[in-house]
Design a protein around this motif. Sequence first.
Motif, PDB file in Angstrom:
ATOM      1  N   MET A 161       0.844  -1.192   0.000  1.00 36.55           N
ATOM      2  CA  MET A 161       0.000   0.000   0.000  1.00 36.55           C
ATOM      3  C   MET A 161       0.886   1.251   0.000  1.00 36.55           C
ATOM      4  N   ALA A 162       0.414   2.284  -0.630  1.00 35.67           N
ATOM      5  CA  ALA A 162       1.170   3.547  -0.685  1.00 35.67           C
ATOM      6  C   ALA A 162       0.253   4.693  -0.296  1.00 35.67           C
ATOM      7  N   ASP A 163       0.728   5.517   0.633  1.00 35.85           N
ATOM      8  CA  ASP A 163      -0.010   6.713   1.027  1.00 35.85           C
ATOM      9  C   ASP A 163       0.479   7.906   0.212  1.00 35.85           C
ATOM     10  N   VAL A 164      -0.458   8.656  -0.329  1.00 34.97           N
ATOM     11  CA  VAL A 164      -0.118   9.875  -1.058  1.00 34.97           C
ATOM     12  C   VAL A 164      -0.282  11.042  -0.105  1.00 34.97           C
ATOM     13  N   LYS A 165       0.822  11.710   0.205  1.00 37.12           N
ATOM     14  CA  LYS A 165       0.786  12.790   1.195  1.00 37.12           C
ATOM     15  C   LYS A 165       0.943  14.172   0.555  1.00 37.12           C
ATOM     16  N   PHE A 166       0.429  15.145   1.249  1.00 33.62           N
ATOM     17  CA  PHE A 166       0.640  16.551   0.874  1.00 33.62           C
ATOM     18  C   PHE A 166       2.053  16.899   1.314  1.00 33.62           C
ATOM     19  N   HIS A 167       2.992  16.836   0.387  1.00 31.48           N
ATOM     20  CA  HIS A 167       4.381  17.048   0.731  1.00 31.48           C
ATOM     21  C   HIS A 167       4.725  18.536   0.745  1.00 31.48           C
ATOM     22  N   ASP A 168       5.849  18.871   1.312  1.00 28.41           N
ATOM     23  CA  ASP A 168       6.309  20.260   1.404  1.00 28.41           C
ATOM     24  C   ASP A 168       6.664  20.774   0.018  1.00 28.41           C
ATOM     25  N   ILE A 169       5.923  21.796  -0.447  1.00 31.26           N
ATOM     26  CA  ILE A 169       6.174  22.340  -1.782  1.00 31.26           C
ATOM     27  C   ILE A 169       6.960  23.639  -1.718  1.00 31.26           C
ATOM     28  N   GLY A 170       7.491  23.984  -0.556  1.00 28.18           N
ATOM     29  CA  GLY A 170       8.298  25.185  -0.417  1.00 28.18           C
ATOM     30  C   GLY A 170       7.445  26.429  -0.269  1.00 28.18           C
ATOM     31  N   GLU A 171       8.034  27.602  -0.505  1.00 24.08           N
ATOM     32  CA  GLU A 171       7.372  28.905  -0.420  1.00 24.08           C
ATOM     33  C   GLU A 171       6.871  29.212   0.985  1.00 24.08           C
ATOM     34  N   GLY A 172       7.308  28.391   1.980  1.00 22.35           N
ATOM     35  CA  GLY A 172       6.887  28.651   3.347  1.00 22.35           C
ATOM     36  C   GLY A 172       5.444  28.263   3.623  1.00 22.35           C
ATOM     37  N   MET A 173       4.822  27.474   2.733  1.00 21.89           N
ATOM     38  CA  MET A 173       3.426  27.095   2.886  1.00 21.89           C
ATOM     39  C   MET A 173       3.328  25.832   3.730  1.00 21.89           C
ATOM     40  N   ASN A 174       2.415  25.813   4.695  1.00 19.73           N
ATOM     41  CA  ASN A 174       2.240  24.619   5.504  1.00 19.73           C
ATOM     42  C   ASN A 174       0.827  24.063   5.443  1.00 19.73           C
ATOM     43  N   GLU A 175      -0.047  24.669   4.617  1.00 19.96           N
ATOM     44  CA  GLU A 175      -1.385  24.139   4.443  1.00 19.96           C
ATOM     45  C   GLU A 175      -1.921  24.521   3.077  1.00 19.96           C
ATOM     46  N   GLY A 176      -2.913  23.772   2.629  1.00 15.47           N
ATOM     47  CA  GLY A 176      -3.518  24.050   1.337  1.00 15.47           C
ATOM     48  C   GLY A 176      -4.943  23.541   1.284  1.00 15.47           C
ATOM     49  N   GLU A 177      -5.711  24.117   0.361  1.00 11.78           N
ATOM     50  CA  GLU A 177      -7.103  23.698   0.169  1.00 11.78           C
ATOM     51  C   GLU A 177      -7.192  22.743  -1.018  1.00 11.78           C
ATOM     52  N   ILE A 178      -7.887  21.617  -0.823  1.00 10.81           N
ATOM     53  CA  ILE A 178      -8.066  20.653  -1.904  1.00 10.81           C
ATOM     54  C   ILE A 178      -9.065  21.242  -2.897  1.00 10.81           C
ATOM     55  N   THR A 179      -8.619  21.464  -4.141  1.00 11.67           N
ATOM     56  CA  THR A 179      -9.492  22.086  -5.140  1.00 11.67           C
ATOM     57  C   THR A 179     -10.047  21.087  -6.149  1.00 11.67           C
ATOM     58  N   THR A 180      -9.263  20.041  -6.459  1.00  8.91           N
ATOM     59  CA  THR A 180      -9.712  19.087  -7.480  1.00  8.91           C
ATOM     60  C   THR A 180      -9.111  17.703  -7.228  1.00  8.91           C
ATOM     61  N   TYR A 181      -9.939  16.684  -7.344  1.00  9.66           N
ATOM     62  CA  TYR A 181      -9.445  15.309  -7.410  1.00  9.66           C
ATOM     63  C   TYR A 181      -9.538  14.861  -8.866  1.00  9.66           C
ATOM     64  N   PHE A 182      -8.458  14.260  -9.373  1.00  8.27           N
ATOM     65  CA  PHE A 182      -8.448  13.783 -10.742  1.00  8.27           C
ATOM     66  C   PHE A 182      -8.809  12.287 -10.826  1.00  8.27           C
ATOM     67  N   VAL A 183      -8.984  11.666  -9.678  1.00 11.43           N
ATOM     68  CA  VAL A 183      -9.288  10.233  -9.626  1.00 11.43           C
ATOM     69  C   VAL A 183     -10.393   9.995  -8.611  1.00 11.43           C
ATOM     70  N   LYS A 184     -10.912   8.782  -8.634  1.00 12.84           N
ATOM     71  CA  LYS A 184     -11.909   8.353  -7.636  1.00 12.84           C
ATOM     72  C   LYS A 184     -11.537   6.958  -7.160  1.00 12.84           C
ATOM     73  N   ILE A 185     -12.173   6.508  -6.097  1.00 11.24           N
ATOM     74  CA  ILE A 185     -11.889   5.182  -5.549  1.00 11.24           C
ATOM     75  C   ILE A 185     -12.181   4.116  -6.618  1.00 11.24           C
ATOM     76  N   GLY A 186     -11.214   3.218  -6.770  1.00  6.45           N
ATOM     77  CA  GLY A 186     -11.352   2.151  -7.756  1.00  6.45           C
ATOM     78  C   GLY A 186     -10.581   2.398  -9.030  1.00  6.45           C
ATOM     79  N   ASP A 187     -10.121   3.643  -9.256  1.00 12.96           N
ATOM     80  CA  ASP A 187      -9.367   3.949 -10.472  1.00 12.96           C
ATOM     81  C   ASP A 187      -7.984   3.322 -10.434  1.00 12.96           C
TER      82      ASP A 187
END
Length: 400
Positions: free
Chosen positions: A1-27
Amino acid sequence: MADVKFHDIGEGMNEGEITTYFVKIGDEVAVDQPLVELQTDKMVAEIPSPAAGKITAIHFKKGEVVTVGTALIEIDDGTGKVSDETPSAPKKKKAAQQKRTKPDQNKDKLVSSSYNRILAAPYTRKVARDHDIDIEEIKGTGPGGRVTEEDVHNAIEGGTESVSRTVKEPETDTIPYTGIRKQIGDNLTKSITTIPHVTHFDEVDLTDLLEFRRQLKQEGESVSVVAFFLKAVTIALKEHRIFNAHLDEENNVIRLSKSCHIGLATNTDKGLLVPVLRDVDQKNIRQINMEMKELTQQALDGKLNAGDMKDGTFTISNVGPIGGTGATPIINQQQTAIMALHKTKKTPVVLENDEIAVRQMMNMSLSFDHRVADGVASVEFTNRFIELLEKPNKMLLELV
């Protein structure tokens, strides 16, 4: 199993809003396939898949805010072990994953088609989203069918070849943003973005001045109260020259004008025009009154030429007849200050002997360039202006 995490993208940002999922369960997904898009304070970021496999869980809903390090999606990669690989994994490991999936290119194509994945950069997606354009409906012209920023703009403009379905713009009436209206906008934008504006507010008791004007009218002298305003302000400008100046940034000097050319902000059907009454300090109130009315009428009739609106050293905007109790006027370029005069109304006032009387009070505001003048200077300047209007007999001592 692999967990997909919100990794550090720099710019001093520590949080983000989920705007779009490109997949759904079962894909079924492939390595590096974009899975989810997040909006931070500074950028839009896509999180790609760290492994090939099947989506088994999506932990958050669209619109939720997550912090760096949070697991967003779970992928069954067939290993039976939990992995938290992210796109920042070592290059050798990533290359190995790509090598394993490369021979089965046809499978990747099938995976992509199963969820209608559209290739597009995060910023391109943001442009489409901001204009209510469904990026899935746009025909990409970039490599591999990637949707480019130009494709999105074509869709916004209604290009039929770029998009099969766009959101119809609501019907509107339009006013051309050209000519005088655009010139006013350009000048005001330049002024407000280059001059550090400060606005000083005060009030003036016009009771005695209005009574003096009434007496003059009874004697056959009809003089606008604005003529008295103009005379009072030029007297104050002669004594406080810093407000009759302009900042020469190229030569690092403040140029104090020796003449008082007062701009008269005039509302016309073509927009706000500012004709200039010249050498006001050298004219008496009767002359000021006559020339002011002529100049204002020319503005209303559209008969001003370019020279009539040049070389002003200070501006007055009299909005009192229209109404309003306060404003922060924007300074005309090449000037240091602008004064706005507001509605005059009867107001109960406590006098020096503690008696309460009804007086004719007018609010005023002075916007000035803080690079050139300080707050103390603005108070001293307006105090002198107020004194001359509240005690018009003192104004007589300064008349030409």
